[in-house]
Design a protein around this motif. Structure first.
Motif: not given
Length: 383
Positions: A167-173, A353-357, A360-364
Motif C-alpha cells: 500500500e505504501i509504495t513510496e514516502p509522501m512528500d 531513511s536510506r536503510r529503511m528504504r 521496505a523494498s524486501s517486503l514488496r
C-alpha cells in the motif's frame, strides 16, 4: 452464486488489513459479499456489520483478564451465529487470543477458516504453532521468514505479501504533507503517535506530552502533530492533565497518521503497526511501549519474550533501526534526548531513511492479491 466471506477484526491494525484484503478479493470476485466485525476502514469498503471492532480491542494480559467473561460470551455468540449462517469462508484477522478459539470451533463445523497474520511465534509462545494449525486451514503471513515456523505442522502457511508495504509504495512528500495538515513548510516537526487504544493513550500519552515539553524547551520553534484514530481517542488524549497544562500548541488531527509521519522530521510512536508505517514512510523514529506492571512482570518472569526487539522493523533489520524505550526506560528525559540527537543530525536522518528504504523494498515481493488468491483457492473457486 456470490462468494460469502465473514471477517473478524480485533483492533485498528486489523481494520486496515481487512480493508486491503476486502478490496483485493473484490477485484478478483466482484460479486463477493462481506459480513464482519469491522472498523471504519472495512465498513468503507462495504460489508454488513455483525459487530464493532472496539468490542475486541483490549491490550495486555491483565487487561484481557478483566474482560474475559464478556469476550467469552461474544465469541460464543459469534460461533453460534456463523455456524448457522454458514459463510463460504471465515477469516480471523490477527487478535489470536480471540480468533484462534473461534476459528477452531468454526473449522470443526466444516466451514473453511483462515487466520490472517501469524502470531509472533518466533518471538514468544512458540507452542502456538500447534494452536494455529488446529484452528486454520490457511495461514497468511506478513513476513517471508514466518512460513518456516509452521513447516512441521502440516498447515498451509504462505507469505502473502505485506499489505502495508504494497500500500505504501513510496514516502509522501514532506512539503505536501505539511501543507495538507496546515503545518509550517519550514522548520522541524515531531509526530506523536501514542496508540489507538485507551490503555495506550493513558500510559503513553502523558509520557509523550512531557517529552514534547522538554523538546520544545530545547528547540523553541519545534512543531508537534498528533493523529488520533477517532472521537473516542481524541477525548481520551484531550482529557490528560498534561494536555491541559501545555503552554504551546500541539496540532491534533483525526486520522491522517501517515500524513503526520510524512510531515515529521522525527516520529515518536507506540510499538505496533505504526512502526511499520513509519519505516515504509522512511521517517526516523523512536518506539515506546508500556503495559501494566502485572503484564510486564509475567512476561519477564516466564521468559516469554524470545527476541531482542519489539518493533518489527528492528526485528527485520536485526538492529535498533528505531531506538526502543520499553516500560521504565520510556521516560520523557530518555525519549527527548534520543529525539534531540536525530533532530540535530540531518546526516543521521538521511542514513536511517536510506536503510529503511532497503528494508521496505524486501517486503514488496507480493501483495494483498496474493492473499486473495490463496483464500479463493481454499474456497474452491466458488462460482
Amino acid at each position: 452464486m456470490a462468494l460469502r466471506v465473514a471477517l473478524i477484526a480485533g483492533e485498528a491494525s486489523g481494520d486496515q488489513l481487512g480493508a486491503g484484503l476486502m478490496r483485493a478479493l473484490r477485484r478478483q470476485r466482484p460479486d463477493v459479499e462481506f459480513e464482519a466485525i469491522a472498523g471504519p476502514k472495512m465498513r468503507a469498503v462495504g460489508c454488513r456489520s455483525i459487530g464493532d471492532i472496539e468490542e475486541l480491542s483490549v491490550m495486555g494480559l491483565s487487561e484481557v483478564l478483566q474482560h474475559l467473561p464478556r469476550l467469552f460470551r461474544l465469541r460464543r455468540d459469534l460461533v453460534d451465529y456463523l455456524i448457522e449462517d454458514r459463510p463460504d469462508v471465515v477469516i480471523g484477522i490477527d487478535a489470536p487470543d480471540f480468533n484462534l478459539g473461534l476459528e477452531k470451533r468454526i473449522r470443526k463445523a466444516g466451514i473453511p477458516t483462515v487466520h490472517y497474520v501469524s502470531p509472533t511465534v518466533w518471538a514468544w509462545r512458540a507452542g502456538r504453532v500447534k494452536t494455529v494449525a488446529e484452528a486454520a486451514d490457511l495461514l497468511l503471513c506478513l513476513f517471508p521468514f514466518e512460513p518456516d515456523c509452521y513447516r512441521e505442522t502440516g498447515l498451509k502457511a504462505v507469505f502473502a505479501g505485506n499489505p502495508l508495504a504494497a500500500e505504501i509504495t513510496e514516502p509522501m512528500d514532506m512539503v505536501a504533507a505539511r501543507q495538507q495538515l496546515g503545518l509550517p513548510r519550514d522548520g522541524q516537526v515531531v509526530a506523536l503517535l501514542p496508540g489507538s487504544r485507551g490503555s495506550e493513550i493513558r500510559r503513553l500519552g502523558p509520557v509523550f506530552l512531557k517529552t514534547a515539553v522538554l523538546l520544545r524547551e530545547r528547540f523553541p520553534g519545534l512543531e508537534f502533530v498528533v493523529p488520533m484514530a477517532g472521537r473516542k481517542s481524541e477525548g481520551e488524549f484531550a482529557s490528560l492533565k498534561e494536555w491541559g497544562a501545555l503552554d504551546f500548541p500541539i496540532k491534533m488531527v483525526r486520522g491522517q497518521s501517515r500524513e503526520c509521519m510524512a510531515a515529521a522530521d522525527v516520529v515518536l510512536t507506540a510499538s505496533g503497526t505504526a512502526t511499520m508505517e513509519a519505516m515504509l514512510m522512511e521517517r526516523p523514529s523512536l518506539v515506546a511501549y508500556q503495559v501494566s506492571p502485572v503484564t510486564y512482570a509475567l512476561v519477564k518472569r516466564l521468559g516469554l519474550l524470545k527476541t531482542r526487539f519489539v518493533a518489527m522493523p528492528n526485528v527485520l533489520a536485526d538492529e535498533a533501526l528505531m531506538p526502543e524505550f520499553l516500560q521504565g526506560d520510556a521516560t520523557p528525559e530518555r525519549l527527548a534526548g534520543s529525539a534531540a540527537e536525530l533532530l540535530e543530525d540531518e546526516g543521521l536522518q538521511v542514513d536511517i531513511s536510506r536503510r529503511m528504504r532497503r528494508l521496505a523494498s524486501s517486503l514488496r515481493t507480493a501483495g494483498p492479491d496474493t492473499a486473495a488468491e490463496a483464500i479463493l483457492e481454499l474456497a474452491g473457486g466458488k462460482q
